[in-house]
Motif scaffolding. Structure first.
Motif, PDB file in Angstrom:
ATOM      1  N   GLU A   6      -0.271  -2.445  17.657  1.00 45.26           N
ATOM      2  CA  GLU A   6      -0.279  -2.812  16.243  1.00 45.26           C
ATOM      3  C   GLU A   6      -1.720  -2.878  15.758  1.00 45.26           C
ATOM      4  O   GLU A   6      -2.589  -3.403  16.440  1.00 45.26           O
ATOM      5  CB  GLU A   6       0.416  -4.156  16.021  1.00 45.26           C
ATOM      6  CG  GLU A   6       0.598  -4.506  14.552  1.00 45.26           C
ATOM      7  CD  GLU A   6       1.371  -5.801  14.334  1.00 45.26           C
ATOM      8  OE1 GLU A   6       1.606  -6.147  13.172  1.00 45.26           O
ATOM      9  OE2 GLU A   6       1.737  -6.453  15.343  1.00 45.26           O
ATOM     10  N   LYS A   7      -1.965  -2.332  14.555  1.00 45.14           N
ATOM     11  CA  LYS A   7      -3.318  -2.271  14.016  1.00 45.14           C
ATOM     12  C   LYS A   7      -3.625  -3.486  13.144  1.00 45.14           C
ATOM     13  O   LYS A   7      -2.792  -3.925  12.359  1.00 45.14           O
ATOM     14  CB  LYS A   7      -3.506  -0.987  13.201  1.00 45.14           C
ATOM     15  CG  LYS A   7      -3.476   0.281  14.043  1.00 45.14           C
ATOM     16  CD  LYS A   7      -3.728   1.504  13.186  1.00 45.14           C
ATOM     17  CE  LYS A   7      -3.748   2.775  14.034  1.00 45.14           C
ATOM     18  NZ  LYS A   7      -4.006   3.982  13.209  1.00 45.14           N
ATOM     19  N   PHE A   8      -4.851  -3.995  13.311  1.00 44.32           N
ATOM     20  CA  PHE A   8      -5.308  -5.136  12.522  1.00 44.32           C
ATOM     21  C   PHE A   8      -6.698  -4.840  11.954  1.00 44.32           C
ATOM     22  O   PHE A   8      -7.520  -4.197  12.600  1.00 44.32           O
ATOM     23  CB  PHE A   8      -5.367  -6.408  13.380  1.00 44.32           C
ATOM     24  CG  PHE A   8      -4.030  -6.874  13.879  1.00 44.32           C
ATOM     25  CD1 PHE A   8      -3.275  -7.768  13.139  1.00 44.32           C
ATOM     26  CD2 PHE A   8      -3.524  -6.421  15.089  1.00 44.32           C
ATOM     27  CE1 PHE A   8      -2.036  -8.194  13.590  1.00 44.32           C
ATOM     28  CE2 PHE A   8      -2.295  -6.841  15.546  1.00 44.32           C
ATOM     29  CZ  PHE A   8      -1.549  -7.726  14.804  1.00 44.32           C
ATOM     30  N   VAL A   9      -6.930  -5.332  10.734  1.00 47.74           N
ATOM     31  CA  VAL A   9      -8.202  -5.121  10.047  1.00 47.74           C
ATOM     32  C   VAL A   9      -9.054  -6.368  10.189  1.00 47.74           C
ATOM     33  O   VAL A   9      -8.684  -7.447   9.712  1.00 47.74           O
ATOM     34  CB  VAL A   9      -7.968  -4.806   8.552  1.00 47.74           C
ATOM     35  CG1 VAL A   9      -9.294  -4.678   7.822  1.00 47.74           C
ATOM     36  CG2 VAL A   9      -7.161  -3.530   8.402  1.00 47.74           C
ATOM     37  N   GLY A  50      -0.576 -15.240   2.802  1.00 49.91           N
ATOM     38  CA  GLY A  50      -1.412 -14.678   3.850  1.00 49.91           C
ATOM     39  C   GLY A  50      -2.811 -15.243   3.904  1.00 49.91           C
ATOM     40  O   GLY A  50      -3.568 -14.929   4.829  1.00 49.91           O
ATOM     41  N   GLY A  51      -3.173 -16.093   2.933  1.00 47.77           N
ATOM     42  CA  GLY A  51      -4.524 -16.626   2.878  1.00 47.77           C
ATOM     43  C   GLY A  51      -4.550 -18.128   2.724  1.00 47.77           C
ATOM     44  O   GLY A  51      -3.862 -18.851   3.445  1.00 47.77           O
ATOM     45  N   PRO A  96     -11.865   3.552   4.525  1.00 52.04           N
ATOM     46  CA  PRO A  96     -12.852   3.074   5.511  1.00 52.04           C
ATOM     47  C   PRO A  96     -12.441   1.774   6.195  1.00 52.04           C
ATOM     48  O   PRO A  96     -12.809   1.523   7.341  1.00 52.04           O
ATOM     49  CB  PRO A  96     -14.116   2.869   4.666  1.00 52.04           C
ATOM     50  CG  PRO A  96     -13.949   3.785   3.505  1.00 52.04           C
ATOM     51  CD  PRO A  96     -12.472   3.838   3.227  1.00 52.04           C
ATOM     52  N   LEU A  97     -11.645   0.966   5.494  1.00 55.56           N
ATOM     53  CA  LEU A  97     -11.204  -0.310   6.047  1.00 55.56           C
ATOM     54  C   LEU A  97     -10.310  -0.116   7.266  1.00 55.56           C
ATOM     55  O   LEU A  97     -10.278  -0.947   8.171  1.00 55.56           O
ATOM     56  CB  LEU A  97     -10.447  -1.089   4.968  1.00 55.56           C
ATOM     57  CG  LEU A  97     -10.234  -2.590   5.192  1.00 55.56           C
ATOM     58  CD1 LEU A  97     -11.578  -3.312   5.184  1.00 55.56           C
ATOM     59  CD2 LEU A  97      -9.343  -3.152   4.104  1.00 55.56           C
ATOM     60  N   PHE A  98      -9.578   1.016   7.304  1.00 55.30           N
ATOM     61  CA  PHE A  98      -8.610   1.236   8.370  1.00 55.30           C
ATOM     62  C   PHE A  98      -9.124   2.159   9.483  1.00 55.30           C
ATOM     63  O   PHE A  98      -8.407   2.437  10.426  1.00 55.30           O
ATOM     64  CB  PHE A  98      -7.316   1.823   7.788  1.00 55.30           C
ATOM     65  CG  PHE A  98      -6.740   1.025   6.652  1.00 55.30           C
ATOM     66  CD1 PHE A  98      -6.543  -0.334   6.792  1.00 55.30           C
ATOM     67  CD2 PHE A  98      -6.408   1.627   5.451  1.00 55.30           C
ATOM     68  CE1 PHE A  98      -6.022  -1.076   5.747  1.00 55.30           C
ATOM     69  CE2 PHE A  98      -5.887   0.885   4.402  1.00 55.30           C
ATOM     70  CZ  PHE A  98      -5.701  -0.471   4.555  1.00 55.30           C
ATOM     71  N   PRO A 106      -7.650 -15.082  11.266  1.00 57.78           N
ATOM     72  CA  PRO A 106      -7.421 -13.903  12.108  1.00 57.78           C
ATOM     73  C   PRO A 106      -7.370 -12.617  11.292  1.00 57.78           C
ATOM     74  O   PRO A 106      -7.125 -12.646  10.080  1.00 57.78           O
ATOM     75  CB  PRO A 106      -6.059 -14.196  12.764  1.00 57.78           C
ATOM     76  CG  PRO A 106      -5.903 -15.664  12.692  1.00 57.78           C
ATOM     77  CD  PRO A 106      -6.585 -16.093  11.429  1.00 57.78           C
ATOM     78  N   PRO A 107      -7.598 -11.475  11.943  1.00 55.97           N
ATOM     79  CA  PRO A 107      -7.532 -10.190  11.231  1.00 55.97           C
ATOM     80  C   PRO A 107      -6.134  -9.945  10.669  1.00 55.97           C
ATOM     81  O   PRO A 107      -5.145 -10.403  11.222  1.00 55.97           O
ATOM     82  CB  PRO A 107      -7.900  -9.164  12.309  1.00 55.97           C
ATOM     83  CG  PRO A 107      -7.638  -9.844  13.606  1.00 55.97           C
ATOM     84  CD  PRO A 107      -7.913 -11.288  13.366  1.00 55.97           C
ATOM     85  N   GLN A 108      -6.091  -9.202   9.564  1.00 58.43           N
ATOM     86  CA  GLN A 108      -4.820  -8.911   8.915  1.00 58.43           C
ATOM     87  C   GLN A 108      -4.195  -7.644   9.497  1.00 58.43           C
ATOM     88  O   GLN A 108      -4.892  -6.690   9.832  1.00 58.43           O
ATOM     89  CB  GLN A 108      -5.031  -8.680   7.418  1.00 58.43           C
ATOM     90  CG  GLN A 108      -5.662  -9.834   6.671  1.00 58.43           C
ATOM     91  CD  GLN A 108      -5.927  -9.477   5.231  1.00 58.43           C
ATOM     92  OE1 GLN A 108      -5.041  -9.542   4.386  1.00 58.43           O
ATOM     93  NE2 GLN A 108      -7.151  -9.082   4.919  1.00 58.43           N
ATOM     94  N   SER A 109      -2.881  -7.649   9.585  1.00 60.11           N
ATOM     95  CA  SER A 109      -2.173  -6.421   9.931  1.00 60.11           C
ATOM     96  C   SER A 109      -2.207  -5.496   8.720  1.00 60.11           C
ATOM     97  O   SER A 109      -2.500  -5.927   7.592  1.00 60.11           O
ATOM     98  CB  SER A 109      -0.725  -6.728  10.319  1.00 60.11           C
ATOM     99  OG  SER A 109      -0.007  -7.192   9.189  1.00 60.11           O
ATOM    100  N   LEU A 110      -1.886  -4.227   8.929  1.00 59.29           N
ATOM    101  CA  LEU A 110      -1.875  -3.287   7.812  1.00 59.29           C
ATOM    102  C   LEU A 110      -0.867  -3.708   6.755  1.00 59.29           C
ATOM    103  O   LEU A 110      -1.117  -3.590   5.551  1.00 59.29           O
ATOM    104  CB  LEU A 110      -1.542  -1.878   8.317  1.00 59.29           C
ATOM    105  CG  LEU A 110      -2.560  -1.230   9.267  1.00 59.29           C
ATOM    106  CD1 LEU A 110      -2.200   0.230   9.503  1.00 59.29           C
ATOM    107  CD2 LEU A 110      -3.980  -1.332   8.737  1.00 59.29           C
ATOM    108  N   ASP A 111       0.282  -4.229   7.193  1.00 62.11           N
ATOM    109  CA  ASP A 111       1.298  -4.686   6.242  1.00 62.11           C
ATOM    110  C   ASP A 111       0.781  -5.847   5.403  1.00 62.11           C
ATOM    111  O   ASP A 111       1.092  -5.945   4.205  1.00 62.11           O
ATOM    112  CB  ASP A 111       2.570  -5.110   6.987  1.00 62.11           C
ATOM    113  CG  ASP A 111       3.379  -3.913   7.471  1.00 62.11           C
ATOM    114  OD1 ASP A 111       3.122  -2.798   6.980  1.00 62.11           O
ATOM    115  OD2 ASP A 111       4.256  -4.099   8.341  1.00 62.11           O
TER     116      ASP A 111
END
Length: 501
Positions: A187-190, A303-304, A176-178, A244-249
């Motif tokens: 590029e996809k971001f969550v 990343g955080g 559901p997150l993606f 900012p939103p995170q990338s899938l990676d």
């Protein structure tokens, strides 16, 4: 010779080719290639399973090679791949990763480390074809970037490879997150819509809030200095919610790192937040151990946000050891038996009092510290460490008229707008993590900004590292205004956050 693929995790993820040969000679079954006891034990387990399930066991000399042979391997998840190579020795097998432990009744079982292996594999290989135990299928199906197939027992695994009816065993699902990912430049971001800790709870402290917005967008390190109860920790704990939103990676890497910490991980839209106590050992913060290179708080914060409250109370060794991770954005944990490099791209947030008693900035409570005590307290943080701080905030004294202003949602929308502006110019890294050679291309100043920067260089005698940090912070300020060039006001704002010694 036939082969399948597997993987093992020692210091890092290693892709292992499982190869088999069958030669004339006295019947035997050997596994070579620095296999651990847990793998060598599989010889009897596989032999017993094949006989009990009425599969013929070749009366030949069987050699299983785990390549590359110079890397130690461990884990019972090699069972299924080895068994398939023995049963289908004359078949032309397609290129698949195969994971699973065999039970004596032929069931294919999951193992404790298997989900971690899949997470790391998804970050290293795109669209890898992987066969896994059905017991793990529902959870593993949520991992993007891989093609998953699941079997319940050895019979189904043999059918899978012999009949090549792959669609029958295919597992497909979307976490559901993606499902509603933000797409920027393909590029996809969550995105994060959870504002559990809200900046509306912070009364006053407008400069600190502005610093948090700048820090979130550019991933700049911050030092908060102020009296007890002024809101230092409150700002630090809310910072991660407006990043900012995170990338899938990034989502996958965060989960993979958490799995190394022996955690049952779930994908999260919220970036990592680590807050070690000042009594924590150096090994727990930087990683390490007696024999193996275990992950530490710095890597877990990748990343955080990494938050050091009561900064001067951390040991001198810990504080000084921050130099390389903050500068190079990675850390090498080296032990006799293992060496591993972890990424450390995080926002470092530190909070401290202005003096040992904490009342130096107060206009109502007298400070009880003498000059020598204050000097010793300040000297616990060396100049090289302060040079790695991008934003310094002296917290305002609390006033009864202080009111809430910006909410976390509003701050996040500002950050998101600036983040999209960054991505649309093709920028891959956050401003604070840019390499020095990228500054000339991305940090373009107009004439007024050049003049102000030259004046600051002459007046404050800034080091080269400090100059670069001023430019990076100014670049973030310009991004918040959607400005292609850095203007005078952006340089001035950046300089206003510099530490004055």
């Amino acid at each position: 010779m036939t082969k399948l693929r597997c993987a093992s995790f020692s210091d890092e993820l290693n892709i292992i080719d499982v190869e088999s040969t069958f030669t004339r000679g006295l019947p035997g079954f050997n596994i070579v290639g620095l296999a651990s006891t847990s793998i060598k034990e599989s010889t009897e387990r596989i032999r017993a399973t094949l006989v009990s399930k009425n599969f013929s066991f070749p009366a030949q000399k069987i050699t299983i090679n785990l390549s590359p042979s110079g890397i130690p391997k461990s884990g019972s998840h090699f069972d299924l791949a080895i068994a398939i190579l023995i049963i289908l020795q004359k078949e032309n097998l397609d290129d698949f990763f195969v994971f699973g432990e065999l039970g004596l009744d032929g069931l294919v079982k999951s193992t404790n480390e298997l989900f971690s292996l899949l997470l790391f594999l998804s970050t290293k290989f795109k669209n890898a074809k992987i066969l896994i135990p059905k017991a793990l299928a529902q959870k593993a199906a949520m991992i993007p970037n891989i093609e998953l197939f699941a079997v319940e027992n050895l019979d189904e695994a043999v059918e899978f490879f012999s009949q090549k009816n792959y669609d029958k065993f295919r597992i497909s699902s979307i976490h559901p997150l993606f499902e509603k990912a933000l797409v920027i430049n393909d590029e996809k971001f969550v995105q994060n819509f959870n504002f559990e800790y809200d900046f509306k709870d912070v009364k006053g402290q407008e400069k600190a809030k502005r610093a948090c917005i700048i820090s979130a967008l550019g991933m700049h390190n911050i030092l908060f200095e102020g009296s007890a109860g002024s809101g230092k920790s409150m700002c630090a704990k809310r910072l991660v919610y407006i990043m900012p939103p995170q990338s899938l990676d990034e989502v996958l890497s965060a989960s993979a790192y958490q799995s190394l910490n022996s955690k049952d991980t779930e994908f999260s839209s919220i970036r990592a937040f680590r807050n070690p106590h000042h009594t924590s050992t150096k090994a727990s913060i930087f990683g390490g151990g007696a024999k193996s290179a275990k992950i530490g708080e710095l890597a877990l914060a990748n990343g955080g946000v990494l938050f050091f409250d009561e900064f001067p109370h951390f040991s001198k060794t810990v504080i000084e050891s921050l130099r390389e991770p903050l500068e190079d954005n990675k850390i090498l944990v080296s032990r006799v038996n293992s060496k591993v490099v972890y990424d450390t791209k995080f926002i470092f947030v530190a909070a401290q009092n202005p003096c040992p008693c904490g009342n130096l900035f107060s206009s109502t409570i007298a400070c009880k510290c003498n000059e020598l005590e204050i000097k010793r307290y300040k000297q616990k943080i060396s100049q090289p460490i302060l040079d790695r701080i991008d934003l310094y905030v002296a917290m305002d004294e609390i006033d009864k008229d202080d009111k809430a202003s910006i909410s976390s949602k509003e701050a996040y929308e500002m950050v998101l707008k600036g983040f999209i502006f960054q991505k649309q110019r093709g920028q891959k890294e956050f401003n604070a993590k840019l390499k020095d050679e990228d500054l000339q291309k991305l940090c373009l100043l107009n004439d007024e900004a050049h003049s102000v920067l030259d004046t600051a260089l002459a007046r404050f005698k800034l080091s080269q590292r400090s100059i670069n940090k001023v430019l990076k912070v100014a670049r973030t300020c310009a991004d918040l205004d959607s400005s292609t060039k850095i203007e005078k006001k952006h340089i001035l704002e950046s300089l206003s956050f510099r530490i004055r010694q």
